[in-house]
Design a protein around this motif. Structure first.
Motif, PDB file in Angstrom:
ATOM      1  N   MET A 126       0.852  -1.184   0.000  1.00 58.21           N
ATOM      2  CA  MET A 126       0.000   0.000   0.000  1.00 58.21           C
ATOM      3  C   MET A 126       0.885   1.230   0.000  1.00 58.21           C
ATOM      4  O   MET A 126       1.383   1.673   1.032  1.00 58.21           O
ATOM      5  N   GLY A 127       1.102   1.780  -1.186  1.00 54.54           N
ATOM      6  CA  GLY A 127       2.092   2.832  -1.320  1.00 54.54           C
ATOM      7  C   GLY A 127       1.701   4.142  -0.659  1.00 54.54           C
ATOM      8  O   GLY A 127       2.545   4.877  -0.181  1.00 54.54           O
ATOM      9  N   LYS A 128       0.392   4.470  -0.619  1.00 49.72           N
ATOM     10  CA  LYS A 128      -0.034   5.751  -0.054  1.00 49.72           C
ATOM     11  C   LYS A 128      -1.257   5.499   0.825  1.00 49.72           C
ATOM     12  O   LYS A 128      -2.387   5.427   0.324  1.00 49.72           O
ATOM     13  N   PRO A 129      -1.060   5.368   2.117  1.00 49.92           N
ATOM     14  CA  PRO A 129      -2.166   5.008   3.011  1.00 49.92           C
ATOM     15  C   PRO A 129      -3.352   5.961   2.963  1.00 49.92           C
ATOM     16  O   PRO A 129      -4.473   5.565   3.254  1.00 49.92           O
ATOM     17  N   THR A 130      -3.101   7.219   2.619  1.00 50.07           N
ATOM     18  CA  THR A 130      -4.201   8.189   2.578  1.00 50.07           C
ATOM     19  C   THR A 130      -4.710   8.447   1.163  1.00 50.07           C
ATOM     20  O   THR A 130      -5.483   9.377   0.932  1.00 50.07           O
ATOM     21  N   GLY A 131      -4.298   7.618   0.205  1.00 47.15           N
ATOM     22  CA  GLY A 131      -4.677   7.851  -1.190  1.00 47.15           C
ATOM     23  C   GLY A 131      -6.171   7.853  -1.411  1.00 47.15           C
ATOM     24  O   GLY A 131      -6.701   8.663  -2.191  1.00 47.15           O
ATOM     25  N   GLU A 153       0.689   9.834 -14.580  1.00 47.80           N
ATOM     26  CA  GLU A 153       0.670  10.339 -13.209  1.00 47.80           C
ATOM     27  C   GLU A 153      -0.725  10.273 -12.606  1.00 47.80           C
ATOM     28  O   GLU A 153      -0.896   9.953 -11.428  1.00 47.80           O
ATOM     29  N   ARG A 154      -1.736  10.573 -13.412  1.00 51.27           N
ATOM     30  CA  ARG A 154      -3.106  10.518 -12.899  1.00 51.27           C
ATOM     31  C   ARG A 154      -3.543   9.081 -12.659  1.00 51.27           C
ATOM     32  O   ARG A 154      -4.312   8.807 -11.732  1.00 51.27           O
ATOM     33  N   LEU A 155      -3.041   8.157 -13.480  1.00 50.07           N
ATOM     34  CA  LEU A 155      -3.378   6.751 -13.246  1.00 50.07           C
ATOM     35  C   LEU A 155      -2.709   6.239 -11.969  1.00 50.07           C
ATOM     36  O   LEU A 155      -3.281   5.431 -11.239  1.00 50.07           O
ATOM     37  N   LYS A 156      -1.489   6.709 -11.697  1.00 48.56           N
ATOM     38  CA  LYS A 156      -0.826   6.341 -10.447  1.00 48.56           C
ATOM     39  C   LYS A 156      -1.681   6.763  -9.248  1.00 48.56           C
ATOM     40  O   LYS A 156      -1.787   6.032  -8.260  1.00 48.56           O
ATOM     41  N   ASN A 157      -2.293   7.931  -9.349  1.00 48.05           N
ATOM     42  CA  ASN A 157      -3.169   8.381  -8.262  1.00 48.05           C
ATOM     43  C   ASN A 157      -4.355   7.443  -8.081  1.00 48.05           C
ATOM     44  O   ASN A 157      -4.805   7.203  -6.958  1.00 48.05           O
ATOM     45  N   GLN A 158      -4.852   6.904  -9.212  1.00 47.27           N
ATOM     46  CA  GLN A 158      -5.962   5.952  -9.109  1.00 47.27           C
ATOM     47  C   GLN A 158      -5.503   4.668  -8.418  1.00 47.27           C
ATOM     48  O   GLN A 158      -6.244   4.072  -7.626  1.00 47.27           O
ATOM     49  N   GLY A 159      -4.282   4.225  -8.711  1.00 51.36           N
ATOM     50  CA  GLY A 159      -3.742   3.071  -8.013  1.00 51.36           C
ATOM     51  C   GLY A 159      -3.582   3.339  -6.525  1.00 51.36           C
ATOM     52  O   GLY A 159      -3.762   2.451  -5.688  1.00 51.36           O
ATOM     53  N   ALA A 160      -3.272   4.595  -6.173  1.00 48.77           N
ATOM     54  CA  ALA A 160      -3.096   4.969  -4.768  1.00 48.77           C
ATOM     55  C   ALA A 160      -4.409   4.941  -4.000  1.00 48.77           C
ATOM     56  O   ALA A 160      -4.395   4.881  -2.767  1.00 48.77           O
ATOM     57  N   ARG A 161      -5.550   4.978  -4.694  1.00 46.81           N
ATOM     58  CA  ARG A 161      -6.843   4.925  -4.009  1.00 46.81           C
ATOM     59  C   ARG A 161      -7.113   3.556  -3.398  1.00 46.81           C
ATOM     60  O   ARG A 161      -7.966   3.412  -2.518  1.00 46.81           O
ATOM     61  N   VAL A 184       1.584  -0.092  -9.648  1.00 44.32           N
ATOM     62  CA  VAL A 184       1.313   1.010 -10.577  1.00 44.32           C
ATOM     63  C   VAL A 184       1.569   2.345  -9.889  1.00 44.32           C
ATOM     64  O   VAL A 184       2.188   3.256 -10.462  1.00 44.32           O
ATOM     65  N   TYR A 185       1.103   2.486  -8.659  1.00 46.29           N
ATOM     66  CA  TYR A 185       1.333   3.731  -7.921  1.00 46.29           C
ATOM     67  C   TYR A 185       2.829   4.031  -7.813  1.00 46.29           C
ATOM     68  O   TYR A 185       3.249   5.180  -7.918  1.00 46.29           O
ATOM     69  N   ARG A 186       3.634   2.998  -7.655  1.00 43.28           N
ATOM     70  CA  ARG A 186       5.076   3.189  -7.506  1.00 43.28           C
ATOM     71  C   ARG A 186       5.807   3.223  -8.846  1.00 43.28           C
ATOM     72  O   ARG A 186       7.038   3.320  -8.884  1.00 43.28           O
ATOM     73  N   GLY A 187       5.063   3.115  -9.953  1.00 42.91           N
ATOM     74  CA  GLY A 187       5.674   3.209 -11.272  1.00 42.91           C
ATOM     75  C   GLY A 187       6.370   1.941 -11.729  1.00 42.91           C
ATOM     76  O   GLY A 187       7.143   1.965 -12.700  1.00 42.91           O
ATOM     77  N   LEU A 188       6.103   0.826 -11.069  1.00 41.41           N
ATOM     78  CA  LEU A 188       6.753  -0.440 -11.409  1.00 41.41           C
ATOM     79  C   LEU A 188       5.842  -1.225 -12.372  1.00 41.41           C
ATOM     80  O   LEU A 188       5.224  -2.227 -12.018  1.00 41.41           O
ATOM     81  N   TRP A 189       5.786  -0.767 -13.614  1.00 39.40           N
ATOM     82  CA  TRP A 189       4.835  -1.296 -14.584  1.00 39.40           C
ATOM     83  C   TRP A 189       5.143  -2.744 -14.971  1.00 39.40           C
ATOM     84  O   TRP A 189       4.229  -3.564 -15.114  1.00 39.40           O
ATOM     85  N   ARG A 190       6.391  -3.064 -15.174  1.00 38.98           N
ATOM     86  CA  ARG A 190       6.717  -4.431 -15.592  1.00 38.98           C
ATOM     87  C   ARG A 190       6.398  -5.420 -14.476  1.00 38.98           C
ATOM     88  O   ARG A 190       5.882  -6.514 -14.735  1.00 38.98           O
ATOM     89  N   GLU A 191       6.686  -5.044 -13.247  1.00 40.32           N
ATOM     90  CA  GLU A 191       6.350  -5.909 -12.125  1.00 40.32           C
ATOM     91  C   GLU A 191       4.826  -6.058 -11.986  1.00 40.32           C
ATOM     92  O   GLU A 191       4.325  -7.138 -11.668  1.00 40.32           O
ATOM     93  N   ALA A 192       4.101  -4.977 -12.257  1.00 38.59           N
ATOM     94  CA  ALA A 192       2.635  -5.043 -12.228  1.00 38.59           C
ATOM     95  C   ALA A 192       2.120  -6.006 -13.286  1.00 38.59           C
ATOM     96  O   ALA A 192       1.185  -6.788 -13.045  1.00 38.59           O
ATOM     97  N   LEU A 193       2.738  -5.976 -14.481  1.00 41.41           N
ATOM     98  CA  LEU A 193       2.343  -6.900 -15.546  1.00 41.41           C
ATOM     99  C   LEU A 193       2.602  -8.348 -15.140  1.00 41.41           C
ATOM    100  O   LEU A 193       1.766  -9.229 -15.401  1.00 41.41           O
TER     101      LEU A 193
END
Length: 494
Positions: free
Chosen positions: A1-6, A37-45, A80-89
């Motif tokens: 959970m990259g951003k607890p308050t996302g 960047e906006r999609l990363k915010n969605q992952g943070a939710r 995704v929030y942390r920008g690790l796209w290949r690991e997410a895949l």
């Protein structure tokens, strides 16, 4: 959970589709991606809640609740929030063979059971899933991965729809030689011909994955209908195991007065011919055209919506969609609590396009067609309808009762029947002498998939009845696992 308050800081945001009046001019996909960047915010939710219902994959009130293939959603949201796209895949591919399909056509039961969705808009799981896999293709991360060793066992998969493709992919990973038999001229089944191009692009999405499967060692044999072009009995002799994934393709008919008039077609005949023409323009003269026609679509669901979207692209004269069920409420009813799939009113893409062209949602609810009226040439020219109320009969079953004085006549030169499906076609099943369940589906228990013939397995809609693409994925993967266990005495497939 990259951003607890996302989930507190960011609101739900989905990309804007191309405007309806623009996108109906062609057959291209119309969904866009959010900037990274906006999609990363969605992952943070994503809350990374202690009990993530989004990937439970259960059935509540006869509807999917959570992801039937148990996607590891909180994990790849965080990546995704942390920008690790290949690991997410990589996490996405652990449970989902073809996320580019589900990311486009799945109704997202995961979002319906998202814990955040109890009192806020849920996480945009479906959009994040599609973006992850599209990133993978764009960056060249998705490459053929043929098995290092072959078992020497041969498996025939009958049908190349979503269940068949998943079964084939998993069995190939286990090292078996897999041959997929498909009666159409191209692989993909429902994915190719049952879903219009603007919703799931064929060459750049479906055939791209089919080509990769071929490069991994799977053999596709098209224009071959088992039981007609190839004796079903020969499969049992030539292969060590058989997996039936033929789908549920017997359409529900409407046997009322005037049904034999010209201009009345099953939805899948209409959709299939149009998709074939999109892929091969030389077939345009074989299309069932809605151009300058008064069109009536009878039935709802995804198939009805696809008929609406296709007719709009033909430049139809008018369009009405009739549903026998009541209009869903704007918000969840008390009898439809979380984490059930929320049965609420939605304006899907086809109805949105019809509203843009004609000014309103084309759907009429609680309406039954009583007869078709024809012209002097034997072609349909109108429908006679009546409004209904659902009331309990003497046995306590809800039945539609006509509302006196509500009769209407609706002009129509093209009628499309989109009322669902009754089960698999029977000739192949009869030739194999398989046991069937009371609904006419292949008799095989879920999580077991073994039919009445040893070495023959069944998965997808031909076993469970008409259902979601993601349930077909679940079943194709499960049947592959049990087939591998049958062939090898054990299995490492998930």
């Amino acid at each position: 959970m990259g951003k607890p308050t996302g989930f507190i800081e960011f609101v739900r945001e989905i990309p804007t589709d191309r405007p309806p009046l623009e996108r109906i001019k062609n057959w291209d996909e119309f969904h866009e991606h959010l900037p990274e960047e906006r999609l990363k915010n969605q992952g943070a939710r994503c809350m990374d809640c202690g009990t993530p219902f989004c990937h439970t994959g259960t059935v509540i009130s006869n509807m999917a609740s959570g992801c039937p293939i148990n996607n590891l959603i909180p994990e790849w949201n965080d990546l995704v929030y942390r920008g690790l796209w290949r690991e997410a895949l990589e996490r996405l591919h652990k449970t989902n063979n073809f996320p580019e399909f589900t990311g486009r056509v799945c109704p997202a039961p995961c979002e319906g059971s998202c814990v955040l969705g109890i009192n806020n808009p849920p996480v945009t799981i479906k959009n994040i899933e599609q973006t992850i896999v599209d990133h993978g293709w764009q960056n060249g991360w998705i490459q053929p991965e043929p098995p290092e060793k072959r078992t020497g066992k041969k498996v025939a998969v009958i049908g190349s729809g979503p269940a068949g493709l998943c079964a084939a992919a998993q069995l190939n990973k286990a090292g078996h030689w897999v041959t997929v038999l498909e009666r159409a001229d191209r692989p993909g089944g429902l994915l190719t011909y049952g879903i219009p191009n603007m919703k799931l692009e064929k060459e750049q999405v479906v055939m791209r994955r089919v080509k990769l499967l071929e490069e991994e060692g799977i053999k596709f044999v098209c224009n071959t209908e088992v039981g007609k072009d190839l004796p079903a009995e020969s499969l049992l002799k030539d292969f060590d195991a058989v997996v039936l994934c033929t789908g549920s393709t017997r359409p529900r008919d409407l046997p009322i007065e005037g049904r034999d008039l010209k201009g009345i077609h099953f939805a899948m005949d209409f959709l299939t011919a149009n998709t074939q023409a999109v892929m091969d323009p030389s077939l345009n003269d074989q299309v069932i055209s809605a151009r300058e026609q008064d069109v009536v679509v009878i039935g709802g669901g995804d198939t009805g919506t696809d008929c609406v979207g296709t007719s709009i692209r033909h430049n139809c004269k008018s369009l009405v969609q009739l549903e026998i069920m009541p209009k869903p409420p704007e918000e969840r009813a008390a009898s439809n609590p979380w984490p059930e799939w929320p049965k609420v009113y939605r304006l899907d893409y086809g109805q949105e396009e019809a509203a843009a062209v004609f000014g309103d949602d084309p759907r009429g609810y609680l309406t039954m067609t009583t007869k078709f009226e024809g012209d002097e040439n034997g072609h349909v020219k109108a429908l006679h309808t009546v409004e209904v109320n659902w009331q309990k009969d003497e046995q306590g079953r809800f039945t539609p009762v006509h509302v006196t004085g509500s009769e209407k006549v609706i002009p129509a030169q093209l009628v499309l029947l989109a009322m669902g499906f009754l089960g698999p076609e029977q000739p192949l099943l009869d030739s194999l002498k398989l046991d069937l369940d009371p609904r006419g589906n292949v008799k095989a228990e879920h999580e077991n998939y073994t039919t009445s013939i040893p070495g023959v397995f069944a998965a997808g809609d031909c076993r469970r009845g008409q259902s979601l693409v993601v349930w077909a994925f679940n079943e194709g993967r499960g049947a592959a696992r049990e087939c591998d266990r049958y062939l090898m005495g054990h299995t490492d497939l998930p």
